[in-house]
Design a protein around this motif. Sequence first.
Motif, PDB file in Angstrom:
ATOM      1  N   ALA A 169      31.614 -70.863   1.455  1.00  0.00           N
ATOM      2  CA  ALA A 169      30.517 -70.972   2.410  1.00  0.00           C
ATOM      3  C   ALA A 169      29.293 -70.247   1.863  1.00  0.00           C
ATOM      4  N   ALA A 170      28.128 -70.765   2.191  1.00  0.00           N
ATOM      5  CA  ALA A 170      26.863 -70.094   1.898  1.00  0.00           C
ATOM      6  C   ALA A 170      26.180 -69.885   3.245  1.00  0.00           C
ATOM      7  N   ASP A 171      26.014 -68.628   3.619  1.00  0.00           N
ATOM      8  CA  ASP A 171      25.688 -68.294   4.998  1.00  0.00           C
ATOM      9  C   ASP A 171      24.715 -67.123   5.045  1.00  0.00           C
ATOM     10  N   TRP A 172      24.191 -66.852   6.212  1.00  0.00           N
ATOM     11  CA  TRP A 172      23.319 -65.698   6.435  1.00  0.00           C
ATOM     12  C   TRP A 172      23.387 -65.350   7.915  1.00  0.00           C
ATOM     13  N   SER A 173      22.814 -64.216   8.295  1.00  0.00           N
ATOM     14  CA  SER A 173      23.018 -63.723   9.662  1.00  0.00           C
ATOM     15  C   SER A 173      22.503 -64.699  10.714  1.00  0.00           C
ATOM     16  N   GLY A 174      21.428 -65.412  10.440  1.00  0.00           N
ATOM     17  CA  GLY A 174      20.894 -66.348  11.424  1.00  0.00           C
ATOM     18  C   GLY A 174      21.651 -67.650  11.510  1.00  0.00           C
ATOM     19  N   ALA A 175      22.689 -67.792  10.686  1.00  0.00           N
ATOM     20  CA  ALA A 175      23.397 -69.081  10.618  1.00  0.00           C
ATOM     21  C   ALA A 175      24.903 -68.925  10.682  1.00  0.00           C
ATOM     22  N   SER A 176      25.399 -67.792  11.103  1.00  0.00           N
ATOM     23  CA  SER A 176      26.822 -67.468  10.928  1.00  0.00           C
ATOM     24  C   SER A 176      27.720 -68.023  12.033  1.00  0.00           C
ATOM     25  N   PHE A 177      27.712 -69.332  12.217  1.00  0.00           N
ATOM     26  CA  PHE A 177      28.631 -69.994  13.140  1.00  0.00           C
ATOM     27  C   PHE A 177      29.989 -70.133  12.466  1.00  0.00           C
ATOM     28  N   ARG A 178      31.085 -69.781  13.186  1.00  0.00           N
ATOM     29  CA  ARG A 178      32.414 -69.790  12.582  1.00  0.00           C
ATOM     30  C   ARG A 178      33.414 -70.685  13.298  1.00  0.00           C
ATOM     31  N   GLY A 179      33.055 -71.259  14.425  1.00  0.00           N
ATOM     32  CA  GLY A 179      33.963 -72.177  15.101  1.00  0.00           C
ATOM     33  C   GLY A 179      35.184 -71.495  15.688  1.00  0.00           C
ATOM     34  N   GLU A 180      36.246 -72.302  15.907  1.00  0.00           N
ATOM     35  CA  GLU A 180      37.533 -71.840  16.432  1.00  0.00           C
ATOM     36  C   GLU A 180      37.391 -71.054  17.738  1.00  0.00           C
ATOM     37  N   GLY A 181      36.469 -71.483  18.589  1.00  0.00           N
ATOM     38  CA  GLY A 181      36.307 -70.864  19.896  1.00  0.00           C
ATOM     39  C   GLY A 181      35.641 -69.507  19.876  1.00  0.00           C
ATOM     40  N   GLY A 183      32.533 -68.936  19.478  1.00  0.00           N
ATOM     41  CA  GLY A 183      31.208 -68.995  20.065  1.00  0.00           C
ATOM     42  C   GLY A 183      30.118 -68.767  19.031  1.00  0.00           C
ATOM     43  N   MET A 184      28.886 -68.914  19.470  1.00  0.00           N
ATOM     44  CA  MET A 184      27.750 -68.739  18.578  1.00  0.00           C
ATOM     45  C   MET A 184      27.493 -67.257  18.355  1.00  0.00           C
ATOM     46  N   SER A 185      27.202 -66.894  17.114  1.00  0.00           N
ATOM     47  CA  SER A 185      26.903 -65.503  16.801  1.00  0.00           C
ATOM     48  C   SER A 185      25.660 -65.048  17.560  1.00  0.00           C
ATOM     49  N   SER A 186      25.651 -63.773  17.934  1.00  0.00           N
ATOM     50  CA  SER A 186      24.497 -63.223  18.652  1.00  0.00           C
ATOM     51  C   SER A 186      23.251 -63.194  17.771  1.00  0.00           C
ATOM     52  N   THR A 187      23.443 -63.286  16.464  1.00  0.00           N
ATOM     53  CA  THR A 187      22.298 -63.267  15.547  1.00  0.00           C
ATOM     54  C   THR A 187      21.821 -64.674  15.180  1.00  0.00           C
ATOM     55  N   TYR A 188      22.443 -65.712  15.751  1.00  0.00           N
ATOM     56  CA  TYR A 188      22.074 -67.081  15.398  1.00  0.00           C
ATOM     57  C   TYR A 188      20.610 -67.334  15.697  1.00  0.00           C
ATOM     58  N   ASP A 189      19.919 -67.900  14.721  1.00  0.00           N
ATOM     59  CA  ASP A 189      18.484 -68.145  14.843  1.00  0.00           C
ATOM     60  C   ASP A 189      18.137 -69.468  14.177  1.00  0.00           C
ATOM     61  N   PRO A 190      17.900 -70.532  14.969  1.00  0.00           N
ATOM     62  CA  PRO A 190      17.548 -71.821  14.365  1.00  0.00           C
ATOM     63  C   PRO A 190      16.326 -71.737  13.460  1.00  0.00           C
ATOM     64  N   GLY A 191      15.432 -70.803  13.758  1.00  0.00           N
ATOM     65  CA  GLY A 191      14.234 -70.652  12.942  1.00  0.00           C
ATOM     66  C   GLY A 191      14.504 -70.110  11.553  1.00  0.00           C
ATOM     67  N   SER A 192      15.717 -69.582  11.338  1.00  0.00           N
ATOM     68  CA  SER A 192      16.049 -69.042  10.013  1.00  0.00           C
ATOM     69  C   SER A 192      16.403 -70.138   9.017  1.00  0.00           C
ATOM     70  N   PHE A 193      16.549 -71.371   9.492  1.00  0.00           N
ATOM     71  CA  PHE A 193      16.910 -72.486   8.609  1.00  0.00           C
ATOM     72  C   PHE A 193      15.651 -73.058   7.957  1.00  0.00           C
ATOM     73  N   THR A 194      14.984 -72.223   7.195  1.00  0.00           N
ATOM     74  CA  THR A 194      13.788 -72.672   6.498  1.00  0.00           C
ATOM     75  C   THR A 194      14.189 -73.512   5.288  1.00  0.00           C
ATOM     76  N   ALA A 195      13.233 -74.269   4.769  1.00  0.00           N
ATOM     77  CA  ALA A 195      13.517 -75.083   3.583  1.00  0.00           C
ATOM     78  C   ALA A 195      13.949 -74.199   2.419  1.00  0.00           C
ATOM     79  N   GLU A 196      13.317 -73.048   2.273  1.00  0.00           N
ATOM     80  CA  GLU A 196      13.650 -72.149   1.169  1.00  0.00           C
ATOM     81  C   GLU A 196      15.055 -71.578   1.324  1.00  0.00           C
ATOM     82  N   ARG A 197      15.402 -71.171   2.545  1.00  0.00           N
ATOM     83  CA  ARG A 197      16.725 -70.578   2.779  1.00  0.00           C
ATOM     84  C   ARG A 197      17.820 -71.630   2.602  1.00  0.00           C
ATOM     85  N   CYS A 198      17.600 -72.818   3.101  1.00  0.00           N
ATOM     86  CA  CYS A 198      18.603 -73.873   2.959  1.00  0.00           C
ATOM     87  C   CYS A 198      18.780 -74.260   1.493  1.00  0.00           C
ATOM     88  N   ALA A 199      17.688 -74.351   0.743  1.00  0.00           N
ATOM     89  CA  ALA A 199      17.778 -74.677  -0.678  1.00  0.00           C
ATOM     90  C   ALA A 199      18.548 -73.595  -1.429  1.00  0.00           C
TER      91      ALA A 199
END
Length: 226
Positions: A169-181, A183-199
């Motif tokens: 996995a390639a992950d960061w604090s704003g994107a750390s969804f793990r599934g299996e019930g 829930g969404m991480s308290s640090t989840y931030d859709p705005g952190s999915f910038t083009a640079e970060r995703c690349a």
Amino acid sequence: MRPPLRAVAVLAAAAALLAGCSSGDDWSQPRPKPIPVGALGPGFVDPSHPPIPEGTVTPRPGSWDAVHPPKGYRVVLLTAGDDAPTRALATAVKSWAEDEDVDLRTIVPADAHDFVPSVDRAVRMRPDLIVSAGNDLVDPLAMVTPNHLSQQFLVVGAELAEPTHNVTAADWSGASFRGEGLGMSSTYDPGSFTAERCAAAVRAGVAAVLHDLTGVVIWLDEHPPA
């Protein structure tokens, strides 16, 4: 009446060209293990403390820049979801594939009932790597990946709670969804999915897979999660 020799030669050349094109597109043919072009830079991993299974690696930014896949690297992009983060991740995968001359094919599940079958379809294509983009695919991947340990997977922008050695996995604090019930991480931030970060997630994750640093989380924040 026999056709002129020139016509026979032209037809034979055309048949050979068509055969060559079809064989090049046929992923069912076996091929050697992909060899990376370039090496990981200093700071990607600590040689004195190699990552443990399910561990976290926090590479120095840019330490993956010199690593490229071999030409014709076979990748399936498995993506589900129309939210902005998923679109940004899928776009990053497609841009990377174009830049690196990767042989990319995309699978988009028809609906939620198609999530698990879509993972199975991707595996049957026998790619070098399956890249997953979209939180909806995390739980289906957790179900399927332990049954296909010879197939490499890369999850970008999320991670599996208990990955097997073939899932990176390639992950960061704003994107750390793990599934299996969980829930969404308290640090989840859709705005952190910038083009640079995703690349960066795509390139760092692929670099790790190509160098057999698999079954770990490549963490793109400065500090790993506690």
